[in-house]
Structure formats: structure tokens, C-alpha cells
Scaffold this motif. Structure first.
Motif, PDB file in Angstrom:
ATOM      1  N   GLU A 256       0.846  -1.179   0.000  1.00  0.00           N
ATOM      2  CA  GLU A 256       0.000   0.000   0.000  1.00  0.00           C
ATOM      3  C   GLU A 256       0.891   1.242   0.000  1.00  0.00           C
ATOM      4  OE1 GLU A 256      -2.320  -0.400   3.515  1.00  0.00           O
ATOM      5  OE2 GLU A 256      -0.678   0.155   4.867  1.00  0.00           O
ATOM      6  N   PRO A 257       0.386   2.375  -0.494  1.00  0.00           N
ATOM      7  CA  PRO A 257       1.214   3.585  -0.569  1.00  0.00           C
ATOM      8  C   PRO A 257       1.639   4.068   0.813  1.00  0.00           C
ATOM      9  CG  PRO A 257      -0.738   3.797  -1.953  1.00  0.00           C
ATOM     10  CD  PRO A 257      -0.938   2.589  -1.102  1.00  0.00           C
ATOM     11  N   GLN A 258       2.869   4.546   0.889  1.00  0.00           N
ATOM     12  CA  GLN A 258       3.326   5.200   2.112  1.00  0.00           C
ATOM     13  C   GLN A 258       3.984   6.548   1.798  1.00  0.00           C
ATOM     14  OE1 GLN A 258       6.312   2.933   4.180  1.00  0.00           O
ATOM     15  NE2 GLN A 258       7.880   3.218   2.607  1.00  0.00           N
ATOM     16  N   ALA A 259       3.880   6.976   0.536  1.00  0.00           N
ATOM     17  CA  ALA A 259       4.454   8.258   0.122  1.00  0.00           C
ATOM     18  C   ALA A 259       3.382   9.088  -0.569  1.00  0.00           C
ATOM     19  CB  ALA A 259       5.635   8.034  -0.819  1.00  0.00           C
ATOM     20  N   ASP A 260       3.619  10.363  -0.644  1.00  0.00           N
ATOM     21  CA  ASP A 260       2.721  11.275  -1.336  1.00  0.00           C
ATOM     22  C   ASP A 260       3.436  11.794  -2.583  1.00  0.00           C
ATOM     23  OD1 ASP A 260       0.681  12.936  -2.065  1.00  0.00           O
ATOM     24  OD2 ASP A 260       1.077  14.468  -0.549  1.00  0.00           O
ATOM     25  N   ARG A 261       2.950  11.366  -3.741  1.00  0.00           N
ATOM     26  CA  ARG A 261       3.579  11.746  -4.999  1.00  0.00           C
ATOM     27  C   ARG A 261       2.640  12.636  -5.806  1.00  0.00           C
ATOM     28  NH1 ARG A 261       8.621  11.053  -3.640  1.00  0.00           N
ATOM     29  NH2 ARG A 261       9.162   8.885  -3.119  1.00  0.00           N
ATOM     30  N   SER A 262       3.158  13.157  -6.898  1.00  0.00           N
ATOM     31  CA  SER A 262       2.342  14.008  -7.773  1.00  0.00           C
ATOM     32  C   SER A 262       1.465  13.171  -8.692  1.00  0.00           C
ATOM     33  CB  SER A 262       3.239  14.921  -8.608  1.00  0.00           C
ATOM     34  OG  SER A 262       4.122  14.148  -9.402  1.00  0.00           O
ATOM     35  N   TYR A 263       1.561  11.865  -8.616  1.00  0.00           N
ATOM     36  CA  TYR A 263       0.771  10.931  -9.414  1.00  0.00           C
ATOM     37  C   TYR A 263       0.212   9.862  -8.483  1.00  0.00           C
ATOM     38  CZ  TYR A 263       5.313   8.680  -9.054  1.00  0.00           C
ATOM     39  OH  TYR A 263       6.499   8.177  -8.578  1.00  0.00           O
ATOM     40  N   PRO A 264      -0.848   9.166  -8.885  1.00  0.00           N
ATOM     41  CA  PRO A 264      -1.459   8.157  -8.003  1.00  0.00           C
ATOM     42  C   PRO A 264      -0.601   6.914  -7.882  1.00  0.00           C
ATOM     43  CG  PRO A 264      -2.544   8.162 -10.131  1.00  0.00           C
ATOM     44  CD  PRO A 264      -1.586   9.322 -10.148  1.00  0.00           C
ATOM     45  N   LEU A 265      -0.635   6.290  -6.721  1.00  0.00           N
ATOM     46  CA  LEU A 265       0.077   5.048  -6.476  1.00  0.00           C
ATOM     47  C   LEU A 265      -0.915   3.885  -6.424  1.00  0.00           C
ATOM     48  CD1 LEU A 265       2.592   6.339  -3.753  1.00  0.00           C
ATOM     49  CD2 LEU A 265       3.028   5.965  -6.193  1.00  0.00           C
ATOM     50  N   PHE A 266      -0.405   2.683  -6.117  1.00  0.00           N
ATOM     51  CA  PHE A 266      -1.222   1.474  -6.153  1.00  0.00           C
ATOM     52  C   PHE A 266      -1.286   0.812  -4.776  1.00  0.00           C
ATOM     53  CE2 PHE A 266       0.932   1.939 -10.264  1.00  0.00           C
ATOM     54  CZ  PHE A 266      -0.137   1.953 -11.132  1.00  0.00           C
ATOM     55  N   TYR A 267      -2.253  -0.105  -4.642  1.00  0.00           N
ATOM     56  CA  TYR A 267      -2.271  -1.017  -3.506  1.00  0.00           C
ATOM     57  C   TYR A 267      -2.731  -2.378  -4.023  1.00  0.00           C
ATOM     58  CZ  TYR A 267      -7.352  -0.263  -3.407  1.00  0.00           C
ATOM     59  OH  TYR A 267      -8.687  -0.179  -3.742  1.00  0.00           O
ATOM     60  N   GLY A 268      -2.244  -3.456  -3.394  1.00  0.00           N
ATOM     61  CA  GLY A 268      -2.627  -4.777  -3.880  1.00  0.00           C
ATOM     62  C   GLY A 268      -1.803  -5.891  -3.269  1.00  0.00           C
ATOM     63  N   LYS A 269      -1.624  -6.990  -4.056  1.00  0.00           N
ATOM     64  CA  LYS A 269      -0.901  -8.175  -3.592  1.00  0.00           C
ATOM     65  C   LYS A 269       0.034  -8.687  -4.676  1.00  0.00           C
ATOM     66  CE  LYS A 269      -4.758  -9.867  -0.731  1.00  0.00           C
ATOM     67  NZ  LYS A 269      -5.672 -11.022  -0.483  1.00  0.00           N
ATOM     68  N   MET A 270       1.177  -9.232  -4.231  1.00  0.00           N
ATOM     69  CA  MET A 270       2.118  -9.914  -5.112  1.00  0.00           C
ATOM     70  C   MET A 270       2.218 -11.372  -4.673  1.00  0.00           C
ATOM     71  SD  MET A 270       5.268  -7.189  -5.181  1.00  0.00           S
ATOM     72  CE  MET A 270       5.063  -5.506  -5.805  1.00  0.00           C
ATOM     73  N   TYR A 271       2.256 -12.280  -5.633  1.00  0.00           N
ATOM     74  CA  TYR A 271       2.430 -13.702  -5.348  1.00  0.00           C
ATOM     75  C   TYR A 271       3.811 -14.104  -5.859  1.00  0.00           C
ATOM     76  CZ  TYR A 271      -2.599 -13.562  -4.562  1.00  0.00           C
ATOM     77  OH  TYR A 271      -3.849 -13.243  -4.077  1.00  0.00           O
ATOM     78  N   ILE A 272       4.645 -14.617  -4.951  1.00  0.00           N
ATOM     79  CA  ILE A 272       6.037 -14.913  -5.260  1.00  0.00           C
ATOM     80  C   ILE A 272       6.321 -16.374  -4.955  1.00  0.00           C
ATOM     81  CG2 ILE A 272       8.434 -14.329  -4.720  1.00  0.00           C
ATOM     82  CD1 ILE A 272       7.445 -11.565  -3.843  1.00  0.00           C
ATOM     83  N   ASP A 273       6.850 -17.099  -5.939  1.00  0.00           N
ATOM     84  CA  ASP A 273       7.168 -18.514  -5.778  1.00  0.00           C
ATOM     85  C   ASP A 273       8.184 -18.693  -4.645  1.00  0.00           C
ATOM     86  OD1 ASP A 273       8.843 -21.043  -6.388  1.00  0.00           O
ATOM     87  OD2 ASP A 273       7.123 -21.285  -7.723  1.00  0.00           O
ATOM     88  N   GLU A 274       7.868 -19.576  -3.704  1.00  0.00           N
ATOM     89  CA  GLU A 274       8.739 -19.754  -2.544  1.00  0.00           C
ATOM     90  C   GLU A 274      10.129 -20.239  -2.921  1.00  0.00           C
ATOM     91  OE1 GLU A 274       9.274 -22.605   1.380  1.00  0.00           O
ATOM     92  OE2 GLU A 274       7.762 -23.040  -0.145  1.00  0.00           O
ATOM     93  N   ALA A 275      10.211 -21.181  -3.869  1.00  0.00           N
ATOM     94  CA  ALA A 275      11.502 -21.797  -4.194  1.00  0.00           C
ATOM     95  C   ALA A 275      12.369 -20.917  -5.091  1.00  0.00           C
ATOM     96  CB  ALA A 275      11.274 -23.158  -4.848  1.00  0.00           C
ATOM     97  N   THR A 276      11.748 -20.298  -6.104  1.00  0.00           N
ATOM     98  CA  THR A 276      12.526 -19.561  -7.102  1.00  0.00           C
ATOM     99  C   THR A 276      12.502 -18.057  -6.896  1.00  0.00           C
ATOM    100  OG1 THR A 276      10.646 -19.353  -8.631  1.00  0.00           O
ATOM    101  CG2 THR A 276      12.002 -21.357  -8.789  1.00  0.00           C
ATOM    102  N   LEU A 277      11.552 -17.556  -6.098  1.00  0.00           N
ATOM    103  CA  LEU A 277      11.309 -16.122  -5.903  1.00  0.00           C
ATOM    104  C   LEU A 277      10.881 -15.436  -7.207  1.00  0.00           C
ATOM    105  CD1 LEU A 277      14.065 -14.963  -3.379  1.00  0.00           C
ATOM    106  CD2 LEU A 277      11.775 -15.849  -2.944  1.00  0.00           C
ATOM    107  N   ALA A 278      10.246 -16.190  -8.095  1.00  0.00           N
ATOM    108  CA  ALA A 278       9.692 -15.609  -9.321  1.00  0.00           C
ATOM    109  C   ALA A 278       8.325 -15.002  -9.021  1.00  0.00           C
ATOM    110  CB  ALA A 278       9.547 -16.673 -10.404  1.00  0.00           C
ATOM    111  N   PHE A 279       8.054 -13.828  -9.590  1.00  0.00           N
ATOM    112  CA  PHE A 279       6.727 -13.231  -9.484  1.00  0.00           C
ATOM    113  C   PHE A 279       5.774 -14.038 -10.363  1.00  0.00           C
ATOM    114  CE2 PHE A 279       9.529  -9.686  -8.488  1.00  0.00           C
ATOM    115  CZ  PHE A 279       8.915  -9.130  -7.372  1.00  0.00           C
ATOM    116  N   THR A 280       4.675 -14.507  -9.774  1.00  0.00           N
ATOM    117  CA  THR A 280       3.713 -15.332 -10.503  1.00  0.00           C
ATOM    118  C   THR A 280       2.420 -14.586 -10.790  1.00  0.00           C
ATOM    119  OG1 THR A 280       4.612 -17.320  -9.462  1.00  0.00           O
ATOM    120  CG2 THR A 280       2.429 -17.500 -10.449  1.00  0.00           C
TER     121      THR A 280
END
Length: 419
Positions: A256-280
Motif C-alpha cells: 500500500e502507498p506510504q508516500a505522497d507523490r504528484s501521481y497516483p500510487l497502487f495497492y494490492g498483492k504480489m504472489y512470489i514462488d517460494e523456491a525460485t522467488l519468481a513473481f507469478t
């Protein structure tokens, strides 16, 4: 304070028009079998949207629609024996292919038990985990050029009624994940469009983007969007309950955002493979904390006396692992907004949904997409309404099966257009 770069601005939303340019390679032949079915949760019987349907050992794939329905065409030349169905948090399942079309297949997936102890998850520093995964992008993702074939669909609804349906086969040229995203290109092979004939259904706002979103929404390669060292400072990361995907345990990292920028930021979830650390998989929303920033980022043009109010903007990006390498698999974007004219009492709600699924790929192609044939934001899709009633328009290409509501809408639009 940093300013919004062009990469981030271009992906925030899709423009409502496509461009048609020369094909990168010829269409497939008619030698294939078609499997049609629905994917459901075995316990609740709930349909599963965006489940992945693929042919093991090949690049052929598609996804289920909002009704959980899928259609996949399997070419005779690949001599496939089965299709595989997978979905986040469920055990994958394989269906044996027959020597003829297979209609009305029902697939029940079983929820997969979490294999990561909660004590282990709580002991992980989420930000460090995302940094490590970002550092391994070049190792986990394709180290070579690839030419992807994808199916693109964009729908526009005015309140509950569809007023625009656009579909296309796109070619996406991806350079190695160690290189900059600006060298990736998109080409539209062929497309078709069906518009409401009512003058009052015309959507007169122009929004930032284009079919190039299949390049710039690749959050793993376009790191400036979320996972560059600079971008990571804009967010607070935290661990959530782990899950399974493709029968592999995955970390789930919320942000979630923790900074204030001149453009909008995002919030959400990332799923990362435990063994390879690849973003899925990455699911994220554009923050609506300051709607003026959102409007400045996504709106290209509107009439002076029209008020534009964004309500919700969501994104979904998934990747598929083949032979230890992760490839872009599916991208979906949805925006809901309201428009009203000054001095009028009521506003009108619009919903634009765009999605692209990679249905095939060529590794290490001899040639890419020439610059002159690449899609540009100023390009416009030639109106091919006359092709929309042709059931064989897509031939052997895989597409996302239309939902029941979309099929009904297309029928109504055809009648309105005299088809």
C-alpha cells in the motif's frame, strides 16, 4: 519529488481504439480439436474466473471467462494428450484429450492446503523478500527475445448495456528481461469491432493507453511501475497468508502507498514462488485517495462541460512457468467511471474492461516487429463490423470464451446494426 515517467503514465488505462497493421506470421490451419467446458470449485460449486487452461509441454493456453467457461483449440500437429487446468489456491488437474471435439466438459478443482507454516511467514521481512525477487527477475524470466501471440478483448458498458465490443489477435515482441521495456513492441494482426448505433451511446472521453498495455503492464519487466529500487520506497509491504499456485507454495505480499507523490500510487498483492522467488501474479488497484491525480494520469481528452469521475481501476497480471522460465500469461484491466454534463441532474456510469491472454509463443524468433508496423497510440482500428457475425473469423486461434452476458449483448448489437 520525482515526477511520473512516461512508462507509468502509458499503462494506467487502455485507449478505446486499436490499430490494424500487417501480420507477423500467418494464421493457423483448421487441423485442431476444440475443448469447451467450465471450471468450478469442487466444494462450493462456484465458478472460477481467470483459471489458466494450457497444453502441458507447449505454449498453447487460454483462460476462463467471468462465467468460468473456457474454449481451447488444440492443433493436431502438437500431438497433445491432455490439457491442464490451474488456479490460484487450487490443485491443478489434467483432462485427457480425445480424438474429437470435447464439448460440455466440467472441471472441479480442489482447494490446496497451505504448506507454509504461519510462523515462517511472520518471520519474513516483506520488503526484503520483494527486493530479492526483483533482483532475480533476469534469472527467473526469459533471457532471450520472444514473439507472443495474444488474444485481446475490450468491452465498454454504459450502465448495464454493452455499447462497444472490440477483439483482436495481437503479436507482442518481448526482449530479454534484462533489457529495457521500451524495446518491446505490439502489432495487431487482425481485429473486429461492434458498436452501438445509438448516437447517445458514443463514449466521447479519450483515455490514456492503447494495446501496448500488454507491454507496459508487464510489472516484472516494467519495474518502474512497482518494483524498481526507487518505486519500492513509495510503498509499505507486509506478509499475508501464503497460498498454492500450480501446486507450488507461494508467498503473498501485500502493499500500500506510504508516500505522497504528484501521481497516483497502487495497492494490492504480489504472489512470489517460494523456491525460485519468481513473481507469478500481481493484483493491484489504483489509489483513489486523490481523484484529481487519477484524472490527470488517465484522461487524455473530454468536452469542456463534461465532468469525469473515476470510481475504480483494477489490474491483474499473471505469469506462467515453462521449463523453469517465467513468461507473461494474462493481463486484465477494469475501470469504472461516471460522466455527467454540467447543469444535468443525473450521471452515467461506464465500465471498460480490457484483457489480453497469451495463447502461444515463439522463442528466439529470427525477426521481431518492425518499428513501422508496431502499434502506436495514435493508430485507430479499422471498423470490421462486417466480420463480426462470421463464426470462423478466428479460425484456429485461441480466444477467451465470451461470457453469457457478452454473447447476449453481441446478439442485440448485431440486430441493432442490421446483421
Amino acid at each position: 519529488m520525482k515526477t511520473m515517467n512516461m512508462k507509468t503514465a502509458r499503462i494506467l488505462l487502455m485507449i478505446l481504439l486499436l490499430g490494424v497493421i500487417a501480420p507477423a506470421w500467418a494464421a493457423k490451419g483448421a487441423g485442431f480439436i476444440t475443448v469447451t467446458g467450465v471450471v468450478k470449485d469442487r466444494e462450493t460449486r462456484k465458478v472460477l474466473e481467470s483459471a489458466n487452461i494450457s497444453v502441458p509441454g507447449t505454449s498453447v493456453s487460454t483462460v476462463t471467462n467471468e462465467d468460468g467457461v473456457f474454449t481451447i483449440k488444440v492443433g493436431d500437429s502438437i500431438q497433445a494428450r491432455a490439457i491442464e487446468i490451474s488456479f490460484l489456491g487450487y490443485r491443478s488437474q489434467r483432462i485427457t484429450l480425445q480424438n474429437e471435439d470435447m464439448p460440455d466438459v466440467t472441471v472441479f478443482l480442489v482447494p490446496n492446503v497451505n504448506k507454509l507454516p504461519e510462523v515462517l511467514v511472520r518471520g519474513i521481512n516483506a520488503l526484503d523478500l520483494v527486493r530479492k525477487a526483483s533482483d532475480k527477475v533476469a534469472l527467473n524470466n526469459s533471457p532471450s527475445n520472444n514473439l507472443l501471440t495474444g488474444f485481446y478483448r475490450e468491452t465498454i458498458r454504459k450502465r448495464r448495456n454493452y455499447i462497444n465490443v472490440t477483439e483482436a489477435i495481437v503479436n507482442v515482441y518481448k526482449t530479454p528481461y534484462s533489457e529495457d521495456v521500451d524495446r518491446d513492441r505490439v502489432q495487431v494482426y487482425k481485429g473486429r469491432q461492434l458498436l452501438s448505433p445509438k448516437a447517445g451511446d458514443t463514449l466521447i472521453v479519450k483515455l490514456q493507453g492503447g494495446p501496448n498495455y500488454s507491454v507496459y503492464m508487464d510489472v516484472v519487466k516494467n519495474r518502474d511501475l512497482l518494483i524498481s529500487p526507487e518505486s519500492l520506497n513509495d510503498y509499505r509491504f507486509y506478509m499475508e497468508t501464503s497460498t498454492m499456485l500450480d501446486d507450488r507454495p507461494h508467498y503473498v505480499v501485500g502493499f500500500e502507498p506510504q508516500a505522497d507523490r504528484s501521481y497516483p500510487l497502487f495497492y494490492g498483492k504480489m504472489y512470489i514462488d517460494e523456491a525460485t522467488l519468481a513473481f507469478t501474479q500481481v493484483e493491484f488497484n489504483l489509489s483513489m485517495k486523490d481523484r484529481n491525480k487519477v484524472i490527470a494520469a488517465i484522461l487524455r481528452k473530454k468536452p469542456f462541460n463534461l465532468r469525469f469521475k473515476p470510481e475504480e481501476i483494477t489490474y491483474l497480471v499473471t505469469y506462467k512457468t515453462e521449463n523453469g522460465i517465467s513468461y507473461l500469461n494474462y493481463i486484465r484491466n477494469s475501470i469504472r467511471f461516471k460522466c455527467d454534463w454540467k447543469r444535468r441532474l443525473f450521471s452515467t456510469t461506464y465500465t471498460v474492461v480490457s484483457e489480453m491472454v497469451v495463447t502461444d509463443k515463439r522463442l528466439n524468433p529470427l525477426t521481431g516487429i518492425p518499428y513501422k508496423q508496431a502499434f502506436r497510440e495514435t493508430s485507430v482500428l479499422s471498423d470490421k463490423v462486417g466480420n463480426f457475425y462470421d463464426e470462423n473469423f478466428w479460425e484456429g486461434y485461441n480466444i477467451i470464451a465470451p461470457s453469457e452476458s457478452l454473447e447476449t449483448a453481441v446478439t442485440k448489437l448485431k440486430k441493432a446494426n442490421g446483421k
